[in-house]
Scaffold this motif. Structure first.
Motif, PDB file in Angstrom:
ATOM      1  N   UNK A 123     -13.895 -10.010  -0.337  1.00 30.46           N
ATOM      2  CA  UNK A 123     -12.574 -10.432  -0.790  1.00 30.46           C
ATOM      3  C   UNK A 123     -12.754 -11.709  -1.596  1.00 30.46           C
ATOM      4  N   UNK A 124     -12.519 -11.628  -2.891  1.00 33.20           N
ATOM      5  CA  UNK A 124     -12.777 -12.776  -3.776  1.00 33.20           C
ATOM      6  C   UNK A 124     -11.775 -13.898  -3.572  1.00 33.20           C
ATOM      7  N   UNK A 125     -10.711 -13.653  -2.805  1.00 38.27           N
ATOM      8  CA  UNK A 125      -9.772 -14.745  -2.504  1.00 38.27           C
ATOM      9  C   UNK A 125     -10.232 -15.573  -1.315  1.00 38.27           C
ATOM     10  N   UNK A 126     -11.283 -15.119  -0.618  1.00 35.26           N
ATOM     11  CA  UNK A 126     -11.800 -15.836   0.547  1.00 35.26           C
ATOM     12  C   UNK A 126     -13.106 -16.522   0.177  1.00 35.26           C
ATOM     13  N   UNK A 127     -13.093 -17.839   0.213  1.00 30.48           N
ATOM     14  CA  UNK A 127     -14.304 -18.590  -0.112  1.00 30.48           C
ATOM     15  C   UNK A 127     -15.388 -18.297   0.921  1.00 30.48           C
ATOM     16  N   UNK A 128     -16.571 -17.970   0.431  1.00 35.27           N
ATOM     17  CA  UNK A 128     -17.696 -17.707   1.323  1.00 35.27           C
ATOM     18  C   UNK A 128     -17.797 -16.277   1.796  1.00 35.27           C
ATOM     19  N   UNK A 129     -16.935 -15.386   1.286  1.00 33.17           N
ATOM     20  CA  UNK A 129     -17.019 -13.984   1.702  1.00 33.17           C
ATOM     21  C   UNK A 129     -18.202 -13.309   1.012  1.00 33.17           C
ATOM     22  N   UNK A 130     -18.608 -12.174   1.563  1.00 38.87           N
ATOM     23  CA  UNK A 130     -19.748 -11.434   1.018  1.00 38.87           C
ATOM     24  C   UNK A 130     -19.408 -10.893  -0.372  1.00 38.87           C
ATOM     25  N   UNK A 131     -20.438 -10.502  -1.111  1.00 38.26           N
ATOM     26  CA  UNK A 131     -20.244 -10.000  -2.472  1.00 38.26           C
ATOM     27  C   UNK A 131     -21.348  -9.013  -2.807  1.00 38.26           C
ATOM     28  N   UNK A 132     -20.975  -7.953  -3.501  1.00 42.38           N
ATOM     29  CA  UNK A 132     -21.974  -6.962  -3.911  1.00 42.38           C
ATOM     30  C   UNK A 132     -22.836  -7.494  -5.053  1.00 42.38           C
ATOM     31  N   UNK A 133     -24.010  -6.897  -5.189  1.00 47.64           N
ATOM     32  CA  UNK A 133     -24.958  -7.318  -6.219  1.00 47.64           C
ATOM     33  C   UNK A 133     -24.747  -6.541  -7.513  1.00 47.64           C
ATOM     34  N   UNK A 134     -25.027  -7.190  -8.631  1.00 44.21           N
ATOM     35  CA  UNK A 134     -25.225  -6.491  -9.898  1.00 44.21           C
ATOM     36  C   UNK A 134     -26.695  -6.124  -9.985  1.00 44.21           C
ATOM     37  N   UNK A 135     -27.073  -5.390 -10.998  1.00 41.31           N
ATOM     38  CA  UNK A 135     -28.454  -4.915 -11.090  1.00 41.31           C
ATOM     39  C   UNK A 135     -29.457  -6.058 -11.179  1.00 41.31           C
ATOM     40  N   UNK A 136     -29.116  -7.109 -11.942  1.00 38.23           N
ATOM     41  CA  UNK A 136     -30.056  -8.231 -12.032  1.00 38.23           C
ATOM     42  C   UNK A 136     -30.226  -8.917 -10.688  1.00 38.23           C
ATOM     43  N   UNK A 137     -29.123  -9.169  -9.997  1.00 37.37           N
ATOM     44  CA  UNK A 137     -29.206  -9.845  -8.696  1.00 37.37           C
ATOM     45  C   UNK A 137     -30.031  -9.018  -7.716  1.00 37.37           C
ATOM     46  N   UNK A 138     -29.873  -7.705  -7.752  1.00 31.00           N
ATOM     47  CA  UNK A 138     -30.655  -6.844  -6.870  1.00 31.00           C
ATOM     48  C   UNK A 138     -32.137  -6.939  -7.216  1.00 31.00           C
ATOM     49  N   UNK A 139     -32.460  -6.911  -8.506  1.00 32.82           N
ATOM     50  CA  UNK A 139     -33.851  -6.999  -8.950  1.00 32.82           C
ATOM     51  C   UNK A 139     -34.468  -8.343  -8.572  1.00 32.82           C
ATOM     52  N   UNK A 140     -33.782  -9.424  -8.893  1.00 32.73           N
ATOM     53  CA  UNK A 140     -34.315 -10.754  -8.586  1.00 32.73           C
ATOM     54  C   UNK A 140     -34.394 -10.973  -7.076  1.00 32.73           C
ATOM     55  N   UNK A 141     -33.362 -10.522  -6.363  1.00 30.34           N
ATOM     56  CA  UNK A 141     -33.383 -10.659  -4.909  1.00 30.34           C
ATOM     57  C   UNK A 141     -34.519  -9.878  -4.281  1.00 30.34           C
ATOM     58  N   UNK A 142     -34.768  -8.683  -4.778  1.00 31.00           N
ATOM     59  CA  UNK A 142     -35.885  -7.883  -4.272  1.00 31.00           C
ATOM     60  C   UNK A 142     -37.219  -8.597  -4.471  1.00 31.00           C
ATOM     61  N   UNK A 143     -37.381  -9.249  -5.621  1.00 31.22           N
ATOM     62  CA  UNK A 143     -38.632  -9.980  -5.859  1.00 31.22           C
ATOM     63  C   UNK A 143     -38.809 -11.084  -4.823  1.00 31.22           C
ATOM     64  N   UNK A 144     -37.720 -11.800  -4.519  1.00 32.66           N
ATOM     65  CA  UNK A 144     -37.813 -12.886  -3.544  1.00 32.66           C
ATOM     66  C   UNK A 144     -38.030 -12.352  -2.126  1.00 32.66           C
ATOM     67  N   UNK A 145     -37.335 -11.290  -1.769  1.00 35.60           N
ATOM     68  CA  UNK A 145     -37.479 -10.733  -0.427  1.00 35.60           C
ATOM     69  C   UNK A 145     -38.863 -10.129  -0.234  1.00 35.60           C
TER      70      UNK A 145
END
Length: 455
Positions: free
Chosen positions: A158-180
């Motif tokens: 929920x984008x109206x709630x500060x600190x709520x979860x958020x889905x990844x875009x393709x770049x975020x998934x790729x970069x996150x996978x590299x870090x994980x």
């Protein structure tokens, strides 16, 4: 020799199969398995019962803290009491829907503090992969002891709630996978194509569709298969170990099997509700049974059971995703919250549907509910009845039918699609590290003996 606890006369599911034997426990650990083991301070006579390793539910949502937004969805007290009554001795907690979401050191510490002194079962933690924690958050979560990570390819939060979860875009998934990948831990993924499912849902709603059947049609099988393929491709590129959550179609499982045969470190799960309900009954049940991916038709359900039996699906989870009743009480299914509360009825339903109705071996049953998820997420003291492991057991009374009633539930909000259903087996006792946390005779213990498992 004298032990703290001795289990006698039960049909015990060991790694090699079931056998009537004794199991001895000292200091919360299994220390001996065999005949005539000796004296004990406490004895459990399990005659007529199946003694299984306690369930390791690898997919549970607890909304504690609720941040003033979700305070009345499911806290640690009611959530883990439900686990105790259902035979779930440990679980992997998702990094949403609590507020703040578990995405960095600060939010992880807030989560641990929220559960202090409240846990009835042991809890391993997922850390989130979101577009806004790529600058250090992944490493902070690793250092803080998360067992694995979770990302959404479907729209969430929920984008109206500060600190709520958020889905990844393709770049975020790729970069996150590299870090994980550098942590060596597993990334679990909710794989649905956000752009297509969101648009199909919007069109159906605008066209006046209101039913769950119509909702299912807006999330066709290919919208699962495509992101699973995309996630696997990125895993190949990055070397990240991945796990596909709640696969609701055999075609999705096929993609995982093919990738594994090609050497990709990938597994998948399905959920109890996909193996139990089917599309044609959803509207008669109501929005309590709405979830995503959706519950598909009987042919798909049969295909998923085949994948469970062959081991292509590594384990079964609840995806316990509770909310307040008002969020489910909608005439239009498209407006209802998507998520099913189910953690209390994993073990009994799966035992009835798998072992009693479909001939699943007890060994396979234990692997599906305990051994495989514990191994996948590195919960090394959990998952099997073997010497040196935590003394976590669920005692099952087979061929012992009951009808689930709302008052039977330990959930904060006593709603469940299983209410009114006849279930052909019962959990009659649950033991966590040698301590009884639930018995049919006395109910759930008041002693919060659970702990956070930090990796």
């Amino acid at each position: 020799m004298s032990f703290d606890l001795l289990i006698k006369n039960g049909l015990v599911i060991l790694n090699e199969g079931e056998v009537t034997t004794e199991v001895a426990v000292t200091d919360g650990k299994i220390v001996a398995i065999g005949e005539n083991l000796g004296e004990s301070k406490e004895v459990i006579d399990a005659k007529g019962l199946i003694v299984s390793p306690g369930m390791v539910d690898a997919h549970v949502h607890i909304t504690d803290p609720g941040g003033g937004f979700r305070d009345f969805w499911e806290g640690y007290v009611t959530g883990t009491r439900s686990c105790a009554k259902g035979g779930v001795t440990s679980f992997m907690e998702m990094p949403l829907n609590q507020v703040p979401a578990t995405v960095n050191k600060e939010s992880l510490e807030i989560k641990f503090a929220a559960g202090e002194g409240k846990l009835m079962s042991d809890v391993g933690s997922f850390g989130g992969l979101v577009p806004y924690n790529l600058d250090g958050g992944i490493q902070e979560l690793n250092d803080g002891g998360v067992a694995a990570y979770k990302a959404f390819m479907a729209t969430c939060g929920d984008r109206t709630i500060e600190g709520d979860f958020m889905n990844v875009d393709d770049y975020s998934l790729y970069e996150g996978m590299k870090q994980i990948a550098k942590t060596g831990k597993v990334l679990a993924i909710h794989a649905e194509n956000a752009g297509i499912t969101d648009k199909l849902g919007e069109i159906a709603y605008q066209n006046g569709e209101t039913t769950l059947k119509a909702y299912v049609e807006t999330r066709p099988v290919f919208t699962e298969v495509e992101p699973i393929r995309r996630a696997i491709l990125l895993a190949k590129e990055t070397g990240c170990r991945i796990h596909i959550c709640h696969v609701a179609c055999p075609e999705g499982v096929d993609e995982v099997t093919k990738a594994r045969q090609e050497g990709v470190d990938v597994t998948c799960e399905t959920c109890t509700h996909y193996l139990y309900f089917e599309t044609n009954e959803l509207d008669s049940i109501g929005p309590i049974v709405k979830c995503s991916p959706p519950i598909r038709d009987k042919a798909v359900q049969n295909g998923l059971w085949e994948k469970v039996m062959t081991g292509e699906i590594s384990f079964v989870t609840s995806d316990h995703s509770p909310c307040t009743p008002d969020l489910k009480d909608k005439e239009n299914a498209f407006e209802a919250w998507g998520g099913i509360p189910g953690v209390q009825n994993n073990v009994d339903v799966l035992f009835d549907e798998g072992v009693q109705k479909r001939g699943m071996s007890l060994k396979k049953f234990a692997e599906m509910i305990a051994t495989n998820p514990a191994e996948r997420f590195g919960l090394n003291s959990k998952g099997s009845i073997s010497i040196g492991k935590d003394a976590d057991f669920v005692f099952i009374s087979p061929n012992d039918s009951y009808v689930l009633k709302a008052e039977d539930l330990e959930y904060l909000n006593k709603i469940s699609p299983y209410i009114g259903r006849e279930i052909g087996a019962q959990v009659v006792k649950t033991v966590l590290r040698g301590q009884t946390i639930y018995s049919k005779e006395t109910g759930v213990s008041e002693d919060a003996v659970g702990v956070f498992i930090k990796k």
